[in-house]
Design a protein around this motif. Structure first.
Motif, PDB file in Angstrom:
ATOM      1  N   ARG A  42      12.313   3.899  -3.198  1.00  0.00           N
ATOM      2  CA  ARG A  42      11.279   4.678  -3.895  1.00  0.00           C
ATOM      3  C   ARG A  42       9.917   4.011  -3.767  1.00  0.00           C
ATOM      4  O   ARG A  42       8.905   4.670  -3.532  1.00  0.00           O
ATOM      5  CB  ARG A  42      11.638   4.854  -5.374  1.00  0.00           C
ATOM      6  N   ASP A  43       9.883   2.682  -3.936  1.00  0.00           N
ATOM      7  CA  ASP A  43       8.619   1.952  -3.838  1.00  0.00           C
ATOM      8  C   ASP A  43       8.029   2.036  -2.434  1.00  0.00           C
ATOM      9  O   ASP A  43       6.817   2.206  -2.271  1.00  0.00           O
ATOM     10  CB  ASP A  43       8.807   0.482  -4.229  1.00  0.00           C
ATOM     11  N   ILE A  44       8.870   1.922  -1.426  1.00  0.00           N
ATOM     12  CA  ILE A  44       8.395   2.010  -0.029  1.00  0.00           C
ATOM     13  C   ILE A  44       7.820   3.409   0.239  1.00  0.00           C
ATOM     14  O   ILE A  44       6.753   3.530   0.852  1.00  0.00           O
ATOM     15  CB  ILE A  44       9.547   1.706   0.955  1.00  0.00           C
ATOM     16  N   ARG A  51       6.586   5.480  -1.927  1.00  0.00           N
ATOM     17  CA  ARG A  51       5.331   5.584  -2.682  1.00  0.00           C
ATOM     18  C   ARG A  51       4.206   4.868  -1.938  1.00  0.00           C
ATOM     19  O   ARG A  51       3.105   5.399  -1.788  1.00  0.00           O
ATOM     20  CB  ARG A  51       5.513   5.005  -4.082  1.00  0.00           C
ATOM     21  N   GLU A  52       4.478   3.644  -1.455  1.00  0.00           N
ATOM     22  CA  GLU A  52       3.460   2.887  -0.723  1.00  0.00           C
ATOM     23  C   GLU A  52       3.024   3.618   0.547  1.00  0.00           C
ATOM     24  O   GLU A  52       1.832   3.671   0.861  1.00  0.00           O
ATOM     25  CB  GLU A  52       3.998   1.496  -0.355  1.00  0.00           C
ATOM     26  N   ARG A  53       3.972   4.182   1.278  1.00  0.00           N
ATOM     27  CA  ARG A  53       3.631   4.912   2.505  1.00  0.00           C
ATOM     28  C   ARG A  53       2.798   6.145   2.190  1.00  0.00           C
ATOM     29  O   ARG A  53       1.860   6.470   2.916  1.00  0.00           O
ATOM     30  CB  ARG A  53       4.905   5.332   3.241  1.00  0.00           C
ATOM     31  N   THR A  54       3.149   6.827   1.116  1.00  0.00           N
ATOM     32  CA  THR A  54       2.411   8.026   0.729  1.00  0.00           C
ATOM     33  C   THR A  54       0.973   7.676   0.370  1.00  0.00           C
ATOM     34  O   THR A  54       0.028   8.320   0.838  1.00  0.00           O
ATOM     35  CB  THR A  54       3.099   8.725  -0.463  1.00  0.00           C
ATOM     36  N   VAL A  55       0.804   6.645  -0.443  1.00  0.00           N
ATOM     37  CA  VAL A  55      -0.541   6.211  -0.842  1.00  0.00           C
ATOM     38  C   VAL A  55      -1.348   5.785   0.388  1.00  0.00           C
ATOM     39  O   VAL A  55      -2.510   6.173   0.546  1.00  0.00           O
ATOM     40  CB  VAL A  55      -0.466   5.074  -1.889  1.00  0.00           C
ATOM     41  N   ALA A  56      -0.724   5.008   1.277  1.00  0.00           N
ATOM     42  CA  ALA A  56      -1.424   4.557   2.483  1.00  0.00           C
ATOM     43  C   ALA A  56      -1.815   5.746   3.362  1.00  0.00           C
ATOM     44  O   ALA A  56      -2.929   5.792   3.906  1.00  0.00           O
ATOM     45  CB  ALA A  56      -0.548   3.587   3.271  1.00  0.00           C
ATOM     46  N   GLU A  72      -4.771   7.575   1.761  1.00  0.00           N
ATOM     47  CA  GLU A  72      -6.011   6.808   1.925  1.00  0.00           C
ATOM     48  C   GLU A  72      -6.538   6.916   3.351  1.00  0.00           C
ATOM     49  O   GLU A  72      -7.738   7.069   3.566  1.00  0.00           O
ATOM     50  CB  GLU A  72      -5.774   5.343   1.544  1.00  0.00           C
TER      51      GLU A  72
END
Length: 187
Positions: free
Chosen positions: A116-118, A120-125, A128
């Motif tokens: 889930r964290d990965i 989320r991080e990919r989505t945010v990146a 951006e």
């Protein structure tokens, strides 16, 4: 009580393999269905989960019979744990009533959170990076002229919403959202 669940994806597939394994393990009640694992609205799974009580055991032949996505699988497993229901997956050799099964479940939970964290991080990146290139994401806005024409047709009461969609290319949802927005703005 031991409650079992078996599922195949299509009507031409057979439940026999799962049923044989589940019968060999033993159960008090079984729920079966032929439905895609990707669907969240599986009626028999919902019935099986609703009938589980504290101290019961929920049994499946294999984890992928329960859910296709890791997130959905963990949602179900965490709900079972919260309700103090044991879980057994025969092929995967998971039994949460044993120390090894509890440990495996704990490790799976860590990996689910990591996944889930990965994501989320990919989505945010990704968002951006898109913003840095001048893209904001989301659905493209409906053309204002088309929307005005659709509203005039709607207010003229000479065309059905389906006809308005065909004539203007404005979807029913966009039409109603705009009508509601204008109604709010007018008050």
């Amino acid at each position: 009580m031991k409650i079992a669940y078996a599922r195949v994806s299509t009507a031409d597939q057979s439940l026999d393999l799962q049923l044989d394994a589940l019968k060999a393990f033993g159960f008090d009640k079984i729920y079966t269905e032929k439905a895609s694992g990707g669907k969240d609205d599986r009626a028999e799974l919902a019935k099986a989960l609703d009938n589980l009580r504290e101290g019961d055991t929920f049994i499946v032949y294999k984890l992928d019979r329960l859910a296709r996505s890791t997130q959905k699988l963990f949602d179900i497993l965490f709900q079972l744990k919260k309700n103090e229901v044991e879980f057994v997956s025969l092929s995967d050799k998971i039994d949460t009533s044993t120390a090894a099964g509890k440990a495996l479940f704990g490790m799976m939970a860590v990996f689910a959170e990591f996944e889930r964290d990965i994501i989320r991080e990919r989505t945010v990146a990704g968002l951006e990076a898109a913003r840095a290139r001048g893209r904001n994401g989301g659905r493209p806005r409906t053309d204002a002229k088309k929307l005005d024409k659709a509203i005039k047709l709607y207010e003229g009461k000479t065309h059905s919403v389906s006809e308005i969609e065909e004539l203007t290319g404005v979807t029913k949802g966009s039409l109603y959202r705009e009508l509601n927005r204008r109604k709010r703005d007018a008050t």
